[in-house]
Each structure stands twice: as structure tokens, then as C-alpha cells.
Write a protein that holds these residues in place. Structure first.
Motif, PDB file in Angstrom:
ATOM      1  N   ASN A  15     101.860 148.769  92.285  1.00 27.87           N
ATOM      2  CA  ASN A  15     101.725 147.407  92.024  1.00 27.87           C
ATOM      3  C   ASN A  15     101.192 146.676  93.280  1.00 27.87           C
ATOM      4  O   ASN A  15     101.861 145.771  93.898  1.00 27.87           O
ATOM      5  CB  ASN A  15     102.829 146.689  91.429  1.00 27.87           C
ATOM      6  N   ALA A  66      98.158 144.409  95.363  1.00 23.07           N
ATOM      7  CA  ALA A  66      96.855 143.733  94.970  1.00 23.07           C
ATOM      8  C   ALA A  66      95.709 144.212  95.496  1.00 23.07           C
ATOM      9  O   ALA A  66      94.702 143.845  94.796  1.00 23.07           O
ATOM     10  CB  ALA A  66      97.064 142.302  95.789  1.00 23.07           C
ATOM     11  N   GLY A  90      93.309 148.011  91.507  1.00 23.86           N
ATOM     12  CA  GLY A  90      92.836 147.356  90.172  1.00 23.86           C
ATOM     13  C   GLY A  90      93.829 146.963  89.260  1.00 23.86           C
ATOM     14  O   GLY A  90      94.809 147.610  89.254  1.00 23.86           O
ATOM     15  N   PRO A  91      93.465 146.142  88.148  1.00 28.00           N
ATOM     16  CA  PRO A  91      94.723 145.892  87.352  1.00 28.00           C
ATOM     17  C   PRO A  91      95.396 146.922  86.478  1.00 28.00           C
ATOM     18  O   PRO A  91      96.539 146.963  86.578  1.00 28.00           O
ATOM     19  CB  PRO A  91      94.033 144.773  86.308  1.00 28.00           C
ATOM     20  N   ARG A 150      97.624 148.941  88.997  1.00 29.73           N
ATOM     21  CA  ARG A 150      98.768 148.423  89.311  1.00 29.73           C
ATOM     22  C   ARG A 150      99.833 148.629  88.356  1.00 29.73           C
ATOM     23  O   ARG A 150     101.262 148.388  88.550  1.00 29.73           O
ATOM     24  CB  ARG A 150      98.404 146.790  89.395  1.00 29.73           C
ATOM     25  N   GLY A 151      99.378 148.872  87.016  1.00 25.26           N
ATOM     26  CA  GLY A 151     100.680 149.200  86.071  1.00 25.26           C
ATOM     27  C   GLY A 151     100.862 150.778  86.109  1.00 25.26           C
ATOM     28  O   GLY A 151     101.734 150.983  85.080  1.00 25.26           O
TER      29      GLY A 151
END
Length: 840
Positions: free
Chosen positions: A219, A221, A224-225, A228-229
Motif C-alpha cells: 500500500n 503511493a 498503482g491502485p 496497493r490492494g
């Protein structure tokens, strides 16, 4: 350090900040008292000193800095901690210490305390206890895990008794961890190749006494989204997310090891989730020494240990081949001049490497990539040999290379303050930190009256906590004041307390006592010899059967006649488990044999004078004897319904005629002498045998030291021995089909069968194999292996020899079969080369 701002602490108590980051307080009763003194309400609600510091007003700290009593307690706590950290422990003081550079212990979950909710159940709690035992014994181990943003779910029971799942966010700034900062000033980030991009993994550190636990977190920054998960939920997401988590743990984890602890020799895979560490370790070794991947695997496999916890083959993680082709392509071509392909990697996780439909099995990779594999109890080791039999075709089950090291629990984590006092007075403070098993004999000399007082205090404390927990549970579910007040009369501190807490699922049969409610009522509501039950546990969110078991118990607990005798406490976690195992008189465990690999919950009551009444499965199968507890059921087998019915009858009958009468069989002083003798036997015999210190010593002697020595030999001289072994293995594979065993000639004298066998070795060197007679177990006879000696060449043959030997006539000669197996003084067989040829 990434954290919420802390209040400025007065100089007299500034040490509190560093104390919060040492998880040794999770097993220190002195720590409980210290943090409760700082802020009793916050400590009771969170059991997290880091949050206590963050949330306590500055005025309170100023007052504490003037409080002589607190300052004295703080000074005492700091002195004890300093002595613990600086005084060499049992292993570091031993002659063996120089033989072990270090161990990296990989686990998908770690259960260390309520402040670090990175666990789901027994696997994680065991891993947490493992690190604590390593700290106490001063063993050079580091833990490798994942930092989950949500962890496992929190449980709420609705008005109908249904389980609802909630996933509160794990705020790193509120957890007792800190980033790993490199000397040059940067936060350690591990790059990990993913399809079309590189994911960066942040590395955090938790201090567990003398041991460090490193936690990887995606997680960031900079990712990528979707990436991060990856570490969002423990066991969350679909198959693809699970694979990415296991790549992060195994491959990313080994890169952490190499970055921070290059001295590590032994890689310990706790369950198959982290098995990709085996591939990454071999790949890095190949890159370092400019050798091919298989040479690298032969070099490093000698230093790998695999602990399997799964009691059935269906429990292993499996992934479709296409997913591995998507996520592991970087392995191909990463070693200059190496012809390694993804098909080669896939073969390590399959029974049949040519079967494109067969999924990749993480446990198969873990076993094939490790020189030592163990189950977690004697019975589990036995059944694991059957589970892994397909990887060793034609090898007898008894020779499948899976041993066992029975789990143990970290006793200081689970003992009550009162139990700790008794143990300390009888056996000293070092009882779990010295040579395991040598400091606890005096517990058998504690007087009956003192043991009984301890049990009564523990039971009363559990009743108090249960009432408080139940009242909160009812209040938060919106029940009226009258209903909430019923919690004030739940349970009775003076009657027998039966308990259990575990995952609710079909094979654990947590509803077995509900098969006959009338009989249960007579058992619990007897006017002269009553009993009560307190329990807790969660069902997997997708396990409808487990959820119905919970609902069934809730419905019973809500019936007016049972309301004071049956309590189900929601949101089972490590904190609640500690209270349960401290206060329960009799712990029940009812798995369907042999599906309980170990079942450590029953071990945790031993130190507190609790007694076990359980199915002979897992650890209890080897621990049980008539004077330490009670056994339920039998091993006769049969249909599921028949076995369940017999086991239920056995449980009812045991409670009615043996357990409850003995508890209430008191002398004129009101003391149950026979019951206390059973407690004394259990505490003195079973507690040291199933302590984490004993488990750790077993791993040191049976796994770590042998593996460290072996891998050191293979890494010498630019891996010369490993490269020779790889070539030897390939040559044997190439020539194995040319072997042929002729018909034996058997003669008998008075005491022996004399056997002569012609053997044609074809393209295989005689020095590379052994010729043996093998007889499998039968009736009361154990397996037997008899080495045959090479007598002379067969005239006119090419590489043909006569082998001969003798066996006792006490066994039928028909039991024996001639066979050929590989032979190499430094290869672990059949782990590393499962070839075998039989005469018939």
C-alpha cells in the motif's frame, strides 16, 4: 518514523516510547500492570501501548512523571527488560550457537497480540508463539510476513444469531511497528516484478523481544491502485490476489532476507504459502555464482525446512498454470545461459509435469524444494505421509519423507497472573527460557490448597470478564436494559467451567453437545453437580455450515433455562482466547479424527491447571494418558453418522460419569483431591512437553542445525558439491530405465533366510545405488530394510552383479522384495531424488 504524533513525554518517562515498540509486553504480566497504570480504560479497550501513548492526555504524563509508585514500577520493568535483552539466552550460550548463523521463518499470518491483528487462527497464533519462544531461548530467527490493511474479519452476531463480518482498517501509525530505514536514510522498498510493471513493497519491522519480524506492505503511493490492494486482506480477494500475496511473501520476503540478513542459512516455510521463496533463493544463488538454476536449487535446498499444517490434501493452495505463466515469466532468461523455462517451474508443483490440466500445488513445491519436511503432531506426520505419497511413486508410505515436530505453545503468553506466580515460586523465572524441561519438576510439589485457590481465582476472573463482555455484546446489539442486566448473572464462579474456542467448521463438530438437548440440560442444570459452558469462535465468511453451528449455540444460550449456564462470546481473538484458557476447568475438542493436524488450543490451558477432554486426534493423541485428562471416542472408523453418534455418546458419558463427579468429589475441607492430583500430573508432565521451548529445541536439533551444516557444505568452493550432486542426479535419471533385478535365489538354514539376487545395473554406476530387501509393516511387524552386499560380477555380463544378504526366519520370506534405490552420502533421500526400482 511514520506515526501519529505523540505527546512530548517528560524525561523521567520518555523510555515509554521505546517500550511500546517491543512486543515483549504481549507476554509480560508486569507490562499489563504498567500500561494499565498509564491509562486503564484505553488499555482495557485496546491492549495496545502505542495507542495508549497516542491517546493519553499530556497532563496525565506529567502526573506520572511525579508519581513515585509509577516511576518505581517503570524502573523495575525497564531493568527486567534490559537484563532479558542483554543477557545471552540458552541457545546463544550453548556450544551449538556457533553452528547456526540464522533462520528466516516465513508465515502468511502472525498472531502476536491484539495490537497487531495479522492472523486468522491457529496457524498465525502458532507463528506468533514460535517467534516468542525463539526470543526467550535466544535463537537467531527473523520472521517474514505481510502487513495487511484489513487483516481478518471482526465478528458481530445479529439478532438471529447470524454472523456478520466487518473489516476495520489496520492503521500502521496505530500499530507497534516502525519502517525499516536503511543507513543511507531511505525506507527499505523491495522491487517485485509483476506483469508489465514493478511493484514496490515497503518493509516494516516489529520487535518481538530479541527477534525481529519483517512485514511487507504494497500500500505505497508509488504503486498503482490495484497493486496497493495486494496486501489489503488476509486470505481476501480471489485466486489471482492470493497468488500475488504468496509471490510477495515468498519472493519479496526472500529479497528482504538477502537485503537485511545475508547471514541467514535456513529458510523455514511455515505452510506452503511462502514456497516461492525456494525458487527465489535458488535463482539468486545461481545469479551470484554464475551457475544454472538447478545447480542453485541443489545448493540451497539443503537449507530449506517445510512445516505442513494441512490435514487433508484439499486444503493445499493450488493455482491454474496460466496464472503462473502470467506472474512468473521473469524467471525465464533471468540467469544468463540458463535454459530454465516456466514449464520446469510448473513441474515442481505438479504430480505429473506433463499434465497441462493439473494445477500448481504450493505444498508440492515446498516439499520438493526442502530437505526437511515435518507435520505438526505425530498423527499428522503419519497422515501427511499418505497425503504426499503421490510425489514418491512406488515408495512405501512409511518412507515418504515427512516426519513430525509436535507444536508447542508459548506458555508465558497464555498463563494467568496467578498461574505465573505459582510457577515462578516453584520453578523460577527462567523456567521457559533455559534448557527446555529442566526447570519445571517442582511444580508437582505445589500444595493442593494453593492449586485449588489458583483455579478458583482464574475461574472467577473469567466469569467477571464474561459478564462484562456479554453485557457489551447485548448493549451494542440494541437489546433493552433488562436484557443487558441478564449478563450480571451469567455463569457462576463456583461451578465446573467447560469451554472451547476455535474456528467453527463442519469437521470440528462444535455442535456435538447439541445432539441431545435434554441430556445437555440434565448435565448443566443438575442441582447437586451443575456445569456451565463458555465458548467463542468464528466461521469462515463462506462457511454456511460453520455459521449455522454458531447460530445453534446462540439459540440455546438464549433459552431462559440455559441463559445462566451457556454463553457464546462474539469476536473471538487472541485477547479473548487468553482469558478463556486461563479460566476454563475442562477444555473440549471434538474434531473428526484425523482432521485436526495438531489443535494447540488445548495446550494453552495446561499451564493454568486446566484439563483436557478431547478426541484422540492431533496433539492429544500423543499426550493422553488416563491420569492427565480424558479421551473421547475411539478409532474404529465407520460412516460419518456412526462415528459422530459414538463420539457424542462418549462425550456425554465421560462428562456425566467421570469428569463432573470427580470435580465435585471434595473432602471435608472442600478440596477435590483426585481432581487436583490430575491437575498436578497434567501441569508437571504435559506443560513442559507441549511448551514452545520444547518445540523450538526440537526444530534446532532436528531441522536447523542439520540443515545449516548441510547447506554450508554445498555452498563451499563455488557450490562444487551441489553441482556434482546435480550431475549425479541427472545421470541417474538418464540411466534408471536400464536397471533390471533378476529372480532371487533363497535358501534357509536354522535361523536365517539367505538371499542371492542377480542385478543388472545397465548404465548406472554401482557406487550410485543400494540394493536392498524391503518388508512393509504387517500386523505387529514394523517395516524392515536389509542392505544386500555386492558379492561379485555376473560372468559375461556388462555391469551385472550378484548381491547377497540374510534375514531372520522369524518373518516370512514372502514379506521381502528386492529393490534398488539411489545412494549418495550427502543427498537427502528420497526428498531430493525419489527414484526406486523393484524386483516385482
Amino acid at each position: 518514523m511514520v506515526a501519529l504524533p505523540l505527546p512530548t513525554l517528560p524525561g523521567e518517562i520518555s523510555i515509554l516510547q521505546s517500550l511500546t515498540l517491543d512486543l515483549r509486553w504481549t507476554w509480560s504480566h508486569e507490562g499489563d500492570a504498567l500500561w494499565s497504570y498509564v491509562n486503564e480504560d484505553l488499555w482495557e479497550r485496546t491492549h495496545n501501548p502505542w495507542v495508549v501513548l497516542q491517546s493519553t492526555p499530556a497532563e496525565r504524563f506529567k502526573a506520572l512523571a511525579r508519581d513515585k509508585k509509577f516511576l518505581d514500577e517503570l524502573a523495575s520493568f525497564v531493568a527486567v527488560r534490559e537484563r532479558y535483552l542483554k543477557t545471552p539466552g540458552w541457545f546463544r550460550s550453548s556450544e551449538q550457537a556457533s553452528q547456526l548463523g540464522g533462520v528466516a521463518y516465513f508465515s502468511m499470518e502472525f498472531g502476536l497480540g491484539a495490537a497487531l491483528p495479522l492472523y486468522a487462527g491457529g496457524l498465525g497464533i502458532l507463528a506468533g508463539d514460535f517467534l516468542k519462544a525463539a526470543s526467550d531461548l535466544d535463537v537467531p530467527i527473523v520472521g517474514i510476513g505481510l502487513l495487511y490493511q484489513e487483516g481478518y474479519f471482526r465478528q458481530v452476531l445479529d439478532a438471529s444469531g447470524g454472523q456478520q463480518e466487518f473489516y476495520p482498517f489496520n492503521e500502521p501509525a496505530a500499530m507497534p511497528i516502525e519502517p525499516v530505514i536503511l543507513p543511507e536514510g531511505g525506507w527499505l522498498r523491495i522491487p517485485l516484478e509483476m506483469p508489465g510493471r514493478v511493484v514496490l513493497l515497503r518493509v516494516w519491522q516489529a520487535n518481538v523481544g530479541r527477534v525481529k519480524l519483517y512485514l511487507l506492505d504494497s500500500n505505497d503511493a508509488l504503486n498503482g491502485p490495484p497493486d496497493r490492494g495486494i496486501t489489503a486482506k488476509l486470505y481476501g480477494g480471489g485466486t489471482e490476489t492470493r497468488l500475488m500475496q504468496e509471490i510477495v511473501l515468498g519472493i519479496g520476503g526472500w529479497r528482504v532476507v538477502k537485503a537485511l540478513h545475508p547471514e541467514i542459512e535456513v529458510c523455514h516455510i511455515n505452510e506452503g504459502h511462502a514456497a516461492f521463496a525456494i525458487i527465489e533463493r535458488a535463482r539468486q544463488q545461481a545469479l551470484k555464482e554464475n551457475i544454472d538454476f538447478w545447480d542453485g536449487l541443489w545448493a540451497t535446498r539443503a537449507g530449506n525446512v517445510f512445516t505442513t499444517h494441512t490435514p487433508v490434501a484439499a486444503g493445499f493452495d493450488r493455482f491454474p498454470a496460466d496464472l503462473l505463466r502470467k506472474y512468473l515469466p521473469y524467471v525465464e532468461g533471468s540467469i544468463a545461459g540458463d535454459s530454465l523455462t516456466l514449464a520446469d517451474i510448473l513441474a515442481l508443483g505438479r504430480i505429473n509435469p506433463d499434465d497441462e490440466e493439473e494445477q500448481f500445488n504450493m505444498a508440492y513445491l515446498a516439499l520438493r524444494g526442502s530437505a526437511t519436511c515435518v507435520g505438526v503432531s505425530r498423527l499428522h506426520g503419519e497422515f501427511s505421509r499418505r497425503i504426499f505419497q503421490p510425489l514418491f511413486p512406488r515408495w512405501p508410505t512409511c518412507e515418504v519423507p515427512v516426519g513430525h515436530i509436535t507444536n508447542g505453545v508459548h506458555m508465558p503468553t497464555w498463563d494467568s497472573a496467578e498461574a505465573d506466580r505459582i510457577w515462578t515460586e516453584a520453578c523460577g523465572k527462567e523456567r521457559w527460557r533455559s534448557d527446555p524441561g529442566t526447570e519445571v519438576a517442582n511444580i508437582a510439589q505445589v500444595p493442593d490448597e494453593e492449586l485449588w485457590a489458583m483455579r478458583n481465582k482464574n475461574r472467577a476472573h473469567l466469569v467477571h470478564l464474561t459478564r462484562r463482555h456479554l453485557a457489551t455484546q447485548l448493549r451494542e446489539r440494541g437489546r433493552d436494559a433488562e436484557a443487558v442486566h441478564t449478563a450480571d448473572t451469567a455463569l457462576d464462579p463456583n461451578i465446573l467451567m467447560i469451554g472451547f474456542s476455535r474456528r467453527f467448521t463442519e469437521y470440528k463438530r462444535t455442535d456435538i453437545l447439541l445432539r441431545d438437548l435434554d441430556r445437555l440440560g440434565r448435565l448443566l442444570l443438575n442441582e447437586n453437580r451443575p456445569a456451565q459452558i463458555v465458548m467463542s469462535g468464528k466461521a469462515h465468511p463462506a462457511d454456511s455450515v460453520g455459521k449455522e453451528m454458531i447460530r445453534s449455540w446462540i439459540n440455546v444460550a438464549r433459552q431462559p433455562k440455559f441463559r445462566q449456564r451457556v454463553v457464546f462470546l462474539e469476536d473471538y481473538d487472541i485477547d479473548l482466547a487468553q482469558h478463556l484458557v486461563q479460566g476454563v476447568d475442562v477444555w473440549i475438542n471434538t474434531p473428526r479424527r484425523p482432521w485436526e493436524a495438531c489443535g494447540t488450543s488445548g495446550m494453552k490451558i495446561l499451564v493454568n491447571g486446566g484439563l483436557n477432554c478431547s478426541i484422540l486426534d492431533g496433539w492429544w493423541d500423543e499426550a493422553y494418558r488416563p491420569d492427565v485428562g480424558w479421551a473421547i471416542g475411539d478409532a474404529r472408523g465407520g460412516s460419518v453418522e456412526d462415528v459422530d453418534a459414538r463420539d457424542a455418546e462418549s462425550l456425554y458419558e465421560t462428562l456425566e460419569t467421570r469428569v463432573i463427579p470427580e470435580f465435585y468429589d471434595c473432602d471435608v475441607a472442600g478440596v477435590p483431591r483426585a481432581w487436583l492430583q490430575r491437575i498436578r500430573n497434567s501441569m508437571s508432565i504435559l506443560t513442559p512437553a507441549f511448551a514452545g521451548s520444547r518445540m523450538m529445541k526440537d526444530y534446532i536439533e532436528q531441522a536447523y542445525l542439520p540443515r545449516a551444516q548441510a547447506v554450508a557444505e554445498r555452498l563451499k568452493d563455488k557450490n562444487a558439491k551441489a553441482r556434482e550432486m546435480n550431475k549425479w542426479s541427472r545421470d541417474l535419471h538418464a540411466g534408471w530405465s536400464s536397471l533390471h533385478i533378476g529372480r532371487p535365489t533363497i535358501t534357509r538354514n536354522e535361523a536365517t533366510w539367505n538371499v542371492v539376487v542377480p542385478v543388472h545395473l545397465g548404465e548406472v554406476a554401482p557406487s550410485s545405488v543400494r540394493v536392498e530387501l524391503f518388508a512393509d509393516a504387517r500386523d505387529e511387524l514394523v517395516p524392515e530394510i536389509v542392505l544386500l552386499h555386492r558379492e561379485h560380477e555376473i560372468p559375461g555380463s556388462i555391469n551385472g552383479f550378484v548381491y547377497a544378504g540374510a534375514v531372520s526366519t522369524s518373518r516370512s520370506i514372502d514379506d521381502y522384495t528386492a529393490r534398488i534405490v539411489p545412494d549418495h552420502p550427502d543427498v537427502v533421500l528420497p526428498n531430493e531424488l525419489p527414484l526406486i526400482a523393484w524386483q516385482r
